[in-house]
Write a protein that holds these residues in place. Structure first.
Motif, PDB file in Angstrom:
ATOM      1  N   ASN A  75      -7.835   1.407  -2.417  1.00 24.34           N
ATOM      2  CA  ASN A  75      -8.093   2.835  -2.672  1.00 24.34           C
ATOM      3  C   ASN A  75      -6.969   3.483  -3.475  1.00 24.34           C
ATOM      4  N   ARG A  76      -5.737   3.149  -3.133  1.00 25.23           N
ATOM      5  CA  ARG A  76      -4.599   3.722  -3.873  1.00 25.23           C
ATOM      6  C   ARG A  76      -4.582   3.238  -5.314  1.00 25.23           C
ATOM      7  N   THR A 107      -6.687   0.359   2.067  1.00 21.17           N
ATOM      8  CA  THR A 107      -5.694   1.335   1.609  1.00 21.17           C
ATOM      9  C   THR A 107      -5.121   0.922   0.262  1.00 21.17           C
ATOM     10  N   LEU A 108      -4.762  -0.334   0.131  1.00 22.19           N
ATOM     11  CA  LEU A 108      -4.194  -0.855  -1.111  1.00 22.19           C
ATOM     12  C   LEU A 108      -5.177  -0.678  -2.263  1.00 22.19           C
ATOM     13  N   ALA A 120      -7.303   5.095  -7.120  1.00 21.24           N
ATOM     14  CA  ALA A 120      -6.906   6.494  -7.344  1.00 21.24           C
ATOM     15  C   ALA A 120      -5.890   6.604  -8.479  1.00 21.24           C
ATOM     16  N   ALA A 121      -5.078   5.573  -8.663  1.00 19.62           N
ATOM     17  CA  ALA A 121      -4.079   5.558  -9.735  1.00 19.62           C
ATOM     18  C   ALA A 121      -4.697   5.149 -11.070  1.00 19.62           C
ATOM     19  N   GLY A 129       0.803  -1.220   0.000  1.00 25.97           N
ATOM     20  CA  GLY A 129       0.000   0.000   0.000  1.00 25.97           C
ATOM     21  C   GLY A 129       0.833   1.267   0.000  1.00 25.97           C
ATOM     22  N   GLU A 130       2.121   1.142   0.293  1.00 23.71           N
ATOM     23  CA  GLU A 130       3.023   2.297   0.296  1.00 23.71           C
ATOM     24  C   GLU A 130       3.940   2.319  -0.921  1.00 23.71           C
ATOM     25  N   ALA A 177       1.079   2.014  -7.456  1.00 20.98           N
ATOM     26  CA  ALA A 177      -0.062   1.448  -6.730  1.00 20.98           C
ATOM     27  C   ALA A 177      -0.740   0.313  -7.485  1.00 20.98           C
TER      28      ALA A 177
END
Length: 192
Positions: free
Chosen positions: A137-138, A134-135, A141-142, A80-81, A85
């Motif tokens: 959503n990112r 989180t993973l 978003a990408a 997730g970081e 992504a």
């Protein structure tokens, strides 16, 4: 005044961590019927050390299961970081599907001896859900994952892809192809 609980000694913490890692390996290779004696020998400790940390084989299995899920949650957080992504999401999904048979075997063994797997893993399951959110959503978003995909969908797709991999276990190419079909289906329509 009640004294504060003592912290475990450093060697006890290391022994517990080593036992969990070795037990997951042994259970993965030999199945959950592997004995605690085999695990002690593989970990290089006496059987008394095993039972000091885990009074029963079931408590060892439960701890291995929870630790396995904690590792999945940690990998999801790390992915997730990641800078890319979309690729991080796909890599995590592939890894989760390949690790699922071990998780399923542990869960089945625990269920067979009467352990409520959901309550035993409730805390770590929430950690995993947060990391997966989180993973996802990112990746959305990408623009790498379709925006209408929610957590229930993702969980269902992970289960489905795992079942497909189990069914195609003797056919690595077919298994890889089925997994890629699932991953392609999660891409936005403009990327398929």
């Amino acid at each position: 005044m009640t004294p504060a609980p003592r912290r475990p000694r450093a060697d006890a913490v290391r022994n517990r961590a080593r036992l969990l890692a070795v037990a997951e390996e042994v259970f993965g290779e030999k199945g959950t019927s592997a004995s605690t004696e085999e695990i002690a020998k593989a970990a290089g400790v006496g059987i008394g050390t095993v039972f000091r940390h885990f009074p029963t084989k079931e408590s060892l299995l439960e701890a291995v299961f929870v630790e396995h899920l904690r590792g999945v949650a940690e990998r999801a957080r790390a992915h997730g970081e990641a800078p890319d992504a979309g690729e991080a999401f796909r890599t995590f999904f592939r890894d989760a599907v390949s690790a699922a048979p071990r998780k399923v075997a542990l869960a089945d063994a625990l269920t067979a001896v009467g352990v409520d797997v959901r309550s035993a893993s409730a805390d770590v399951t929430r950690e995993l859900a947060d990391a997966l959110t989180t993973l996802l959503n990112r990746a959305q978003a990408a623009g790498a994952v379709r925006p209408d995909l929610g957590m229930p969908d993702l969980q269902a797709l992970l289960i489905g892809a795992t079942r497909a991999a189990e069914r195609l276990a003797g056919d690595p190419e077919g298994s890889a192809r089925a997994l890629e079909v699932v991953l392609d289906g999660m891409r936005p329509a403009t990327h398929r």
